[in-house]
Write an enzyme that holds these catalytic residues in place. Structure first.
Site, PDB file in Angstrom:
ATOM      1  CE  LYS A 138      64.871  44.922 -11.926  1.00  0.00           C
ATOM      2  NZ  LYS A 138      65.693  44.583 -10.555  1.00  0.00           N
ATOM      3  CG  LEU A 142      63.921  53.888  -6.465  1.00  0.00           C
ATOM      4  CD1 LEU A 142      65.464  53.704  -7.129  1.00  0.00           C
ATOM      5  CD2 LEU A 142      63.814  54.872  -5.490  1.00  0.00           C
ATOM      6  CG  ASP A 200      66.080  40.965 -12.197  1.00  0.00           C
ATOM      7  OD1 ASP A 200      64.856  40.753 -12.642  1.00  0.00           O
ATOM      8  OD2 ASP A 200      66.207  41.731 -11.499  1.00  0.00           O
ATOM      9  CB  VAL A 207      55.802  41.479  -3.283  1.00  0.00           C
ATOM     10  CG1 VAL A 207      55.359  42.885  -3.721  1.00  0.00           C
ATOM     11  CG2 VAL A 207      57.346  41.499  -3.140  1.00  0.00           C
ATOM     12  CB  VAL A 232      48.568  36.773  -1.804  1.00  0.00           C
ATOM     13  CG1 VAL A 232      47.491  37.665  -2.490  1.00  0.00           C
ATOM     14  CG2 VAL A 232      48.143  35.416  -2.020  1.00  0.00           C
ATOM     15  CE  LYS A 292      62.532  42.428 -12.515  1.00  0.00           C
ATOM     16  NZ  LYS A 292      61.922  41.853 -11.714  1.00  0.00           N
ATOM     17  CB  ALA A 316      61.583  48.303  -5.782  1.00  0.00           C
ATOM     18  CB  THR A 362      52.900  35.791 -10.180  1.00  0.00           C
ATOM     19  OG1 THR A 362      52.836  36.308 -11.622  1.00  0.00           O
ATOM     20  CG2 THR A 362      51.808  35.941  -9.515  1.00  0.00           C
ATOM     21  CD  GLU A 403      63.217  38.344  -9.773  1.00  0.00           C
ATOM     22  OE1 GLU A 403      62.313  37.633 -10.159  1.00  0.00           O
ATOM     23  OE2 GLU A 403      63.131  39.417  -9.586  1.00  0.00           O
TER      24      GLU A 403
END
Ligand code: ADP
Ligand code: ASP
Ligand code: MG
Length: 811
Positions: A678, A609, A674, A471, A468, A575, A607, A551, A663
């Site tokens: 992806k 999209l 990263d 984001v 929390v 991810k 994000a 997280t 990040e």
């Protein structure tokens, strides 16, 4: 003349007796009323307990009986009733005490004594209440139901309706405005007291309504009618305005306690309408049970359930094709007075299963074993198999008949919620669909079916949130803002059940912590414990549950299997799972499929999209992804754009960090790791089996800048390499190009590296933290499909997560 029956809760104390008197007063002058009362609330249970204690030679029964007596005297005193009532009541308690003492001494209970003790509650309540009505100036005559209602012998109660109706003729000769009858009690062939079964006062009232040819039967209780489901289990249940006798019969037979099932037979035969009303809200409409009810908006009229059911199965190869097995099986159960609640037989005839009450299990096993002793010995029939801790759920509605798809809808919603159906049956008249499920799941089952079939209700979405921070905070804020809209327009109620971060966690008791999660986590939390978090989520067994992972933690991604096994969907912004070893990625997807839940991670790439959902929908519609080119690091784009605008590389990195675009560990961005993850995720979703080692990868910055431990080390190393970056600037100007860190996939090969792009390339002009994903497919071949827009930042990421939650729950 009409009959009014007041249940135990309606006459549980002096105040409620006054309410009941007010209700009778309403029609006092207009019509004669036959009033049936139950024992004061809870008294029958207490009397039963006293007998059991006495037969166990436990003197505690005296104390319990004394408390029951005190309750009655309290009502007599509060209502200021005359001494003769005190006397009559005292006498009755002496009789009960004597009977109980006999039980105590003999350590044995005869049916006769049991009936006499348990039926005393109604004798007492009717004595007290008739005196009260007379005291209020109502012309009330107290009748003894045993003089009129006659039963025949049998395990269940069989009414001798002919004799009963004949006896009731005598009532017509008595002068009264209110005729008061104790419910529940009757008498047998020899005049001994018999009982009409637990909840039987409803039946008394219906027998009287039929015998006395009354115009209507009113059942006054503590709820405003027969509800679409048991209101104690389904908080959104609503009173049903009208229903047919058959529907009421099915619902009550399968557990809707508000009316005792046999009650409906005499009134149905005599076409007497029944109204279920609330003593505590007498002006509410209640439910009308009638022969031709008007249709409700929902095709299902109501749901009900019974617990403590066993699934009893007789199976064996010797049963195939041989007639007479079924009849022997059922005759043997019937001869032992074992009530069969549900029957199913597989078409192979190899097995036959019935639902029976838990209390009949031992007897059923013994009876069936002895009936099929020979066949069992010869291995033609197996030992009877019994499964415990089951419940039966019934979905009832006359309009369900001839409407295709109802059972499909019922079973698919159960599948989505991970409920295992043990047996099912649908009546030939399609009035009901009944099935057996583990008792542990009953509440969930009733609620999900209710949410799916009743228009006025909304679907509760139970959220368990890990992470929390930036984001997560935004996501909760969005949900708070959209709460009313989703509830009113989409019928979705978002309920946050628990939140955790790496230090603390808070589990809501029963509340929705969407509004005050911050405060709860701050002030009332416990130490975070991920295993405990998942365990409690599993134990709560709530429908439409979603675990939201916001997280970047590997340990959180490790609990996904466990979460999915608990039939909880996952929405991950993290991810790690989707980009872990291919086998693990597949295992997680398979677990989701197996448990009929979702594993969604749209926000992993771009994000908010719609990248993954676009790839999925292209594939579902028959397209094939042949190539991917993507600039999917909002942080790297931001850094490059700032660099292009004249900032030094290190300054641009510092800005991205300060504004929360990187990040938590910026090396993950700058190393290209990263972006690599992806690309792995996109190509896997596109149907290719790829591992990290299969991706050619060049970090965006010199390797030596990635050796430090902390962010400060990184900044220091970047500063030291300032010349390296400034050289880019020169090349860019000379060649009129820009550098972009690009992920590409083509011909089965994946590559992540810094590339030069010319002004005509779609990646040349990218603003801010925009992402661009270009998909080359069988259909989008000459002109790839391009998805472009902001691809980093708390808001857009939160909106991607939110989108997944809504997609899962609006199914
Ligand atoms: P009484 O004492 O008036 O006879 P009961 O306790 O026998 O009352 O029946 C009323 C109770 O039945 C309600 O308080 C409710 O908890 C329970 N109940 C179970 N299913 C339903 C349903 N479908 N509609 C209404 N009440 C139900
Ligand atoms: N008092 C009886 C019982 O508790 C009958 C009734 O209330 O209908 O079962
Ligand atoms: Mg009842």
């Amino acid at each position: 003349m009409k009959v009014l029956k007041f249940g135990g809760s309606s006459v549980s104390n002096s105040e409620n007796c006054k309410r009941v008197q007010e209700i009778i007063k309403r029609d006092y002058a207009n019509c004669k009323q036959v009033v049936v009362v139950s024992a004061f609330g809870g008294v029958t249970d207490e009397l039963e307990r006293c007998i059991n204690l006495a037969s166990d030679r436990n003197k505690e029964y005296e104390n319990s009986l004394f408390k029951v007596k005190e309750r009655h005297f309290q009502v007599i005193n509060e209502l200021n009733l005359p001494a003769e009532i005190e006397f009559g009541t005292s006498k009755k308690f002496d009789e009960i005490a004597e009977l109980l003492q006999g039980v105590y001494l003999l350590e044995e209970i005869s049916q006769k004594v049991k009936n006499s003790v348990m039926g005393s509650g109604e004798i007492l309540s009717s004595l007290i209440f008739s005196a009260y009505l007379n005291q209020c100036g109502m012309n009330t005559v107290l009748f003894d139901s045993r003089d009129f209602i006659k039963t025949q012998n049998g395990k269940g109660v069989f009414l001798n309706s002919e004799q009963t109706n004949k006896n009731l003729e005598a009532v017509k000769n008595v002068e009264f405005q209110v005729a008061l009858f104790p419910g529940f009690i009757a008498s047998g062939q020899k005049g001994e007291m018999t009982l009409l079964g637990r909840g039987g006062s409803d039946y008394t009232a219906s027998i009287l309504a039929a015998g006395l040819k009354c115009s209507e039967l009113e059942i006054w209780t503590d709820v405003s009618g027969m509800f679409t489901a048991d209101p104690r289990l389904v908080s959104q249940a609503q009173p049903i305005e009208q229903m047919s006798f058959q529907e009421a019969m099915e619902l009550s037979h399968f557990g809707a306690k508000v009316i005792y099932p046999p009650t409906l037979i005499p009134v149905l035969q005599n076409k007497i309408n029944v109204r279920i009303k609330n003593t505590f809200a007498p002006d509410e409409k209640g439910t009308l049970i009638t022969s031709a009810p008007k249709s409700e908006r929902s095709i299902v009229r109501g749901l009900s359930s019974i617990n403590n059911i066993n699934l009893f199965t007789l199976s064996g190869s010797g049963m195939v094709g041989i007639s007479g097995f079924a009849s022997r099986f059922f005759t043997c159960l019937a001869q032992n007075k074992i009530n069969v609640v549900l029957i199913t037989q597989a078409s192979s005839e190899q097995s036959m299963s019935v639902g029976i009450n838990e209390g009949d299990r031992a007897l059923a096993i013994e009876a069936v074993r002895s009936e099929f002793e020979m066949e069992i010995r010869m291995n033609l029939v197996n030992e009877p198999a019994v499964e415990q801790d089951l419940s039966i759920v019934a979905v009832v509605g006359e309009d369900m008949g001839y409407t295709p798809g109802i059972s499909g809808k019922v079973f698919s919603v159960l599948g989505r919620n991970g409920v295992n159906i043990r047996a099912m049956a649908q009546g030939g008249n399609e009035l009901n669909i009944t099935f057996m499920v583990p008792t542990f799941d009953v509440k969930k089952v009733l609620n999900v079916i209710h949410e799916d079939f009743f228009i006025s209700t909304h679907k509760k979405v139970n959220l368990y949130i890990a992470g929390v921070g930036n984001v997560g905070g935004k996501l909760l804020e969005f949900m708070k803002n959209q709460y009313d809209y989703l509830l009113e327009e989409k019928g979705l109620q978002l309920i946050v059940r628990a939140v955790t971060n790496s230090r603390k966690m808070y589990f809501a008791k029963d509340e929705n912590m969407l509004q005050d999660w911050k405060q709860k986590l701050e002030e009332e939390s416990e130490v975070a414990n991920l295993q405990e978090f998942v365990k409690r989520m599993d134990q709560a067994n709530l429908r439409n549950s979603v675990f939201v992972d916001i997280t970047a933690s590997e340990s959180v991604s490790k609990v996904y299997q466990q979460v999915l096994n608990s039939t909880v969907s996952i929405v991950a912004c993290n991810k790690i799972a989707a980009s872990s070893e291919f086998d693990n990625y597949l295992r997680i997807k398979a677990a989701a499929k197996k448990h009929n839940v979702e594993f969604m991670f749209e926000s992993n790439v771009g994000a908010g999209l719609p990248v993954i959902s676009t790839i999925n929908s292209l594939i579902h519609t028959g397209d094939k992804i042949v190539g991917i080119d993507a600039v999917v690091s909002g942080s790297l784009n931001f850094i490059m754009n700032e660099f292009n605008n004249g900032k030094s590389f290190v300054e641009a990195v510092k800005m991205a960090m300060e504004q929360g675009f990187t990040e938590p560990d910026p090396k993950i961005d700058l190393s290209g790791m990263d972006v690599l993850r992806k690309l792995l995720i996109l190509s896997r979703e596109a149907g290719y089996k790829l591992e990290v080692k299969d991706v050619e990868h060049e970090p965006m910055i010199p390797l030596s800048c990635l050796n430090g431990e902390t962010a400060a080390d990184l900044i220091r190393d970047l500063e030291a390499h300032n010349d390296h970056f400034e050289a880019w600037r020169t090349v860019m100007a000379e060649k009129n190009i820009r550098y972009r860190y690009i992920a590409s996939f083509a011909d089965g090969k994946a590559n992540v590296s810094l590339k030069e792009v010319t002004p005509d390339h779609p990646f040349y002009d990218i603003h801010g933290k925009d992402n661009v994903i270009s998909l080359k497919t069988k259909w989008y071949n000459d002109q790839p499909l391009i998805i472009k827009g902001a691809g980093a930042g708390a808001e857009v990421t939160a909106s991607g997560i939110f989108g997944d939650i809504i997609r899962i729950t609006s199914n």
